[in-house]
Write an enzyme that holds these catalytic residues in place. Structure first.
Site, mmCIF file in Angstrom:
data_model
loop_
_atom_site.group_PDB
_atom_site.id
_atom_site.type_symbol
_atom_site.label_atom_id
_atom_site.label_comp_id
_atom_site.label_asym_id
_atom_site.label_seq_id
_atom_site.Cartn_x
_atom_site.Cartn_y
_atom_site.Cartn_z
ATOM 1 N N GLU A 1 -5.928 36.529 -15.622
ATOM 2 C CA GLU A 1 -6.027 36.679 -14.170
ATOM 3 C C GLU A 1 -7.046 37.753 -13.815
ATOM 4 O O GLU A 1 -7.014 38.325 -12.735
ATOM 5 C CB GLU A 1 -4.653 37.011 -13.573
ATOM 6 C CG GLU A 1 -3.515 36.148 -14.073
ATOM 7 C CD GLU A 1 -3.744 34.652 -13.896
ATOM 8 O OE1 GLU A 1 -4.606 34.272 -13.089
ATOM 9 O OE2 GLU A 1 -3.089 33.862 -14.593
ATOM 10 N N HIS B 1 3.946 27.985 -6.734
ATOM 11 C CA HIS B 1 3.299 29.284 -6.497
ATOM 12 C C HIS B 1 4.139 30.095 -5.497
ATOM 13 O O HIS B 1 3.678 30.421 -4.399
ATOM 14 C CB HIS B 1 1.884 29.058 -5.961
ATOM 15 C CG HIS B 1 0.816 29.612 -6.872
ATOM 16 N ND1 HIS B 1 0.687 29.240 -8.179
ATOM 17 C CD2 HIS B 1 -0.181 30.530 -6.651
ATOM 18 C CE1 HIS B 1 -0.338 29.881 -8.731
ATOM 19 N NE2 HIS B 1 -0.882 30.676 -7.827
ATOM 20 N N GLY C 1 0.799 37.103 -8.725
ATOM 21 C CA GLY C 1 1.586 37.235 -9.956
ATOM 22 C C GLY C 1 2.204 35.935 -10.445
ATOM 23 O O GLY C 1 2.977 35.936 -11.391
ATOM 24 N N ASN C 2 1.835 34.809 -9.832
ATOM 25 C CA ASN C 2 2.466 33.530 -10.206
ATOM 26 C C ASN C 2 2.110 33.092 -11.622
ATOM 27 O O ASN C 2 2.958 32.557 -12.337
ATOM 28 C CB ASN C 2 2.040 32.439 -9.223
ATOM 29 C CG ASN C 2 2.522 32.733 -7.825
ATOM 30 O OD1 ASN C 2 3.704 32.647 -7.551
ATOM 31 N ND2 ASN C 2 1.604 33.108 -6.942
ATOM 32 N N GLY C 3 0.852 33.303 -12.008
ATOM 33 C CA GLY C 3 0.437 32.907 -13.354
ATOM 34 C C GLY C 3 1.256 33.668 -14.389
ATOM 35 O O GLY C 3 1.806 33.094 -15.335
ATOM 36 N N ARG C 4 1.352 34.975 -14.181
ATOM 37 C CA ARG C 4 2.024 35.813 -15.178
ATOM 38 C C ARG C 4 3.535 35.570 -15.224
ATOM 39 O O ARG C 4 4.112 35.449 -16.297
ATOM 40 C CB ARG C 4 1.703 37.290 -14.891
ATOM 41 C CG ARG C 4 0.263 37.632 -15.246
ATOM 42 C CD ARG C 4 -0.178 38.944 -14.655
ATOM 43 N NE ARG C 4 -0.345 38.838 -13.200
ATOM 44 C CZ ARG C 4 -0.518 39.885 -12.404
ATOM 45 N NH1 ARG C 4 -0.531 41.099 -12.905
ATOM 46 N NH2 ARG C 4 -0.685 39.708 -11.100
ATOM 47 N N GLY D 1 5.063 32.868 -14.354
ATOM 48 C CA GLY D 1 5.255 31.511 -14.882
ATOM 49 C C GLY D 1 5.168 31.479 -16.398
ATOM 50 O O GLY D 1 5.910 30.752 -17.052
HETATM 51 N N1 ATP Z 1 -4.046 22.977 -10.097
HETATM 52 C C1 ATP Z 1 -3.075 23.803 -10.414
HETATM 53 N N2 ATP Z 1 -1.799 23.432 -10.261
HETATM 54 C C2 ATP Z 1 -0.805 24.250 -10.572
HETATM 55 N N3 ATP Z 1 -0.992 25.492 -11.086
HETATM 56 C C3 ATP Z 1 -2.217 25.917 -11.280
HETATM 57 C C4 ATP Z 1 -3.330 25.109 -10.965
HETATM 58 N N4 ATP Z 1 -4.434 25.800 -11.264
HETATM 59 C C5 ATP Z 1 -4.028 26.999 -11.753
HETATM 60 N N5 ATP Z 1 -2.710 27.084 -11.786
HETATM 61 C C6 ATP Z 1 -1.871 28.228 -12.233
HETATM 62 O O1 ATP Z 1 -2.119 29.299 -11.344
HETATM 63 C C7 ATP Z 1 -2.416 30.506 -12.072
HETATM 64 C C8 ATP Z 1 -3.397 31.341 -11.297
HETATM 65 O O2 ATP Z 1 -3.058 31.367 -9.963
HETATM 66 P P1 ATP Z 1 -3.553 32.546 -8.993
HETATM 67 O O3 ATP Z 1 -4.955 32.898 -9.306
HETATM 68 O O4 ATP Z 1 -3.152 32.199 -7.616
HETATM 69 O O5 ATP Z 1 -2.628 33.652 -9.560
HETATM 70 P P2 ATP Z 1 -1.700 34.674 -8.827
HETATM 71 O O6 ATP Z 1 -0.632 34.126 -8.026
HETATM 72 O O7 ATP Z 1 -2.631 35.655 -8.234
HETATM 73 O O8 ATP Z 1 -0.928 35.274 -10.082
HETATM 74 P P3 ATP Z 1 -1.517 35.950 -11.291
HETATM 75 O O9 ATP Z 1 -2.207 37.156 -10.716
HETATM 76 O O10 ATP Z 1 -0.443 36.259 -12.263
HETATM 77 O O11 ATP Z 1 -2.352 34.840 -11.721
HETATM 78 C C9 ATP Z 1 -2.978 30.016 -13.384
HETATM 79 O O12 ATP Z 1 -2.808 30.968 -14.414
HETATM 80 C C10 ATP Z 1 -2.190 28.746 -13.631
HETATM 81 O O13 ATP Z 1 -0.963 29.048 -14.273
#
Ligand code: ATP
Length: 377
Positions: A72, A210, A215-218, A220
């Site tokens: 991220e 989401h 923080g959704n990636g982390r 998850g």
């Molecule tokens: N098309 C998609 N459908 C579903 N999930 C996705 C898709 N593309 C990316 N992701 C997920 O979303 C995450 C990144 O999302 P985003 O950049 O919004 O992060 P975030 O919410 O800011 O959280 P973090 O900072 O932990 O990533 C990726 O690591 C992946 O797990």
């Protein structure tokens, strides 16, 4: 990411009403499923069979924190992370003021994963409370503190490229989130889908929802480890998944996108199973390498230290490869005068590197490079 005038031309939206999928192509899944299950079982047997397993797991957990955060855009090294832990351990009152934002985030990831593992081990259900608590910890300081730690989103969020002004994915709307999260948690805990496939489906659904502003990636990816344990694939809540996803990031994102765009759940599950298989293999190799280093270093420490306390000193530097000398003196279980002598011997022998010499009342800060070098990713 927040909304400005973004280009939605290539955006895919949340697959409303399609989770959980009605069917999967089990014929295509069978081979990858068997392979992933076998590798995870091998990993689990290895970790369970280790005496003092935490000594080998803790470094893997740190490595996962570095990798998952880096996906991220948060750049810290394993040494930065251990250094921050050493400062915390030495009672620093200005921990967050003096540290880089990236290091704080990586450190919080590592801490949040550890607490979630402990909470599960103590019997907390794998539900929304646990997910929100992990999120609360992840964003408890630094940049994340303004992004509603522990609470779900209240505005529509997007996945995209902020710099290029492009949106690739529109997750579920905040008004629809509550029942969708409840359905996800119910699926995680009560579905009859095979555990590894269930974990794959839950991960993509979590990302598609989401639920948080950030923080959704982390979160998850943490959820994967927690599910694998809860569903009995692993006998301990320890498995670190981010490495494969980081090295195959384009495919990771593309496979998720294809779920919402084309309903290709099977393609995603196959990718996920491949990731579990390969990551289990890598984790076994890393655990073996740490184990081998530990055995080799036992001999070196015995020679260099010439003391009955060589094993205590070794286990201490493995648990804390960056540390302040006063902590070593207090915590290694070695009498204070001897402990001071032993750390000096380790420095003289080149086994410890001085990051900061002692100054006034501040003890010297040391690094144990053989372990840090092995963990660099
Ligand atoms: N098309 C998609 N459908 C579903 N999930 C996705 C898709 N593309 C990316 N992701 C997920 O979303 C995450 C990144 O999302 P985003 O950049 O919004 O992060 P975030 O919410 O800011 O959280 P973090 O900072 O932990 O990533 C990726 O690591 C992946 O797990």
């Amino acid at each position: 990411m927040a909304i400005k005038a973004y280009d939605l031309a290539d955006a895919v939206s949340y697959h409303e009403g399609a989770f959980p999928p009605k069917s999967l192509d089990y014929e295509r899944l069978l081979g990858p499923l068997e392979e992933a299950a076998a590798s995870l079982a091998r990993y689990d047997a290895k970790i369970s069979g280790m005496v003092n397993g935490e000594l080998f797991l803790a470094p893997l957990r740190r490595q996962d924190a570095v990798t998952s955060s880096r996906m991220e855009g948060t750049i810290s090294t394993i040494e930065d992370l251990y250094r921050l832990e050493a400062e915390e351990d030495s009672g620093s009152t200005d921990l967050y003021r003096d540290a880089r934002h990236d290091d704080i985030e990586t450190y919080l990831y590592s801490r949040a994963l550890r607490s979630a593992q402990d909470a599960l081990a103590e019997g907390m259900p794998l539900g929304e409370h646990l997910i929100r608590s992990a999120h609360q910890q992840l964003l408890s300081a630094g940049r994340g503190a303004r992004k509603r730690p522990g609470s779900y989103k209240i505005e529509q969020n997007y996945i995209g490229d902020e710099r290029r002004g492009k949106i690739y994915y529109v997750p579920i709307a905040p008004e629809q989130l509550e029942p969708a999260m409840a359905a996800l948690v119910q699926f995680i805990n009560t579905s009859e889908t095979r555990p590894l496939i269930r974990t794959a489906l839950a991960h993509v659904e979590f990302e598609a929802l989401h639920p948080f502003e950030d923080g959704n990636g982390r979160i998850g990816r943490m959820l994967i480890t927690l599910m694998l344990w809860r569903l009995g694939v692993l006998s301990q809540p320890n498995f670190f998944v981010s490495g494969y996803f980081e090295t195959h990031k384009d495919e990771y994102v593309e496979r998720m996108r294809a779920v919402s765009a084309e309903g290709d759940w099977t393609g995603w599950v196959i990718f996920f199973l491949q990731a579990m298989h390969e990551q289990a293999t890598v984790n076994i190799q890393t655990a073996d390498a740490i184990f081998k280093l530990h055995s080799g270093m036992r001999e070196r420490f015995r020679e260099v230290l010439n003391s009955q306390f060589h094993d205590q000193a070794l286990d201490f530097v493995f648990a804390s490869p960056v540390f302040r000398n006063d902590r070593f003196v207090e915590r290694s279980g070695i009498p204070a005068t001897t402990a001071r002598l032993l750390s000096r011997r380790l420095v003289d022998a080149g086994l410890l590197r001085t990051l900061q010499p002692a100054a006034g009342r501040r003890a010297a800060l040391y690094a144990f490079d053989p372990l840090l070098d092995l963990l660099r990713v």
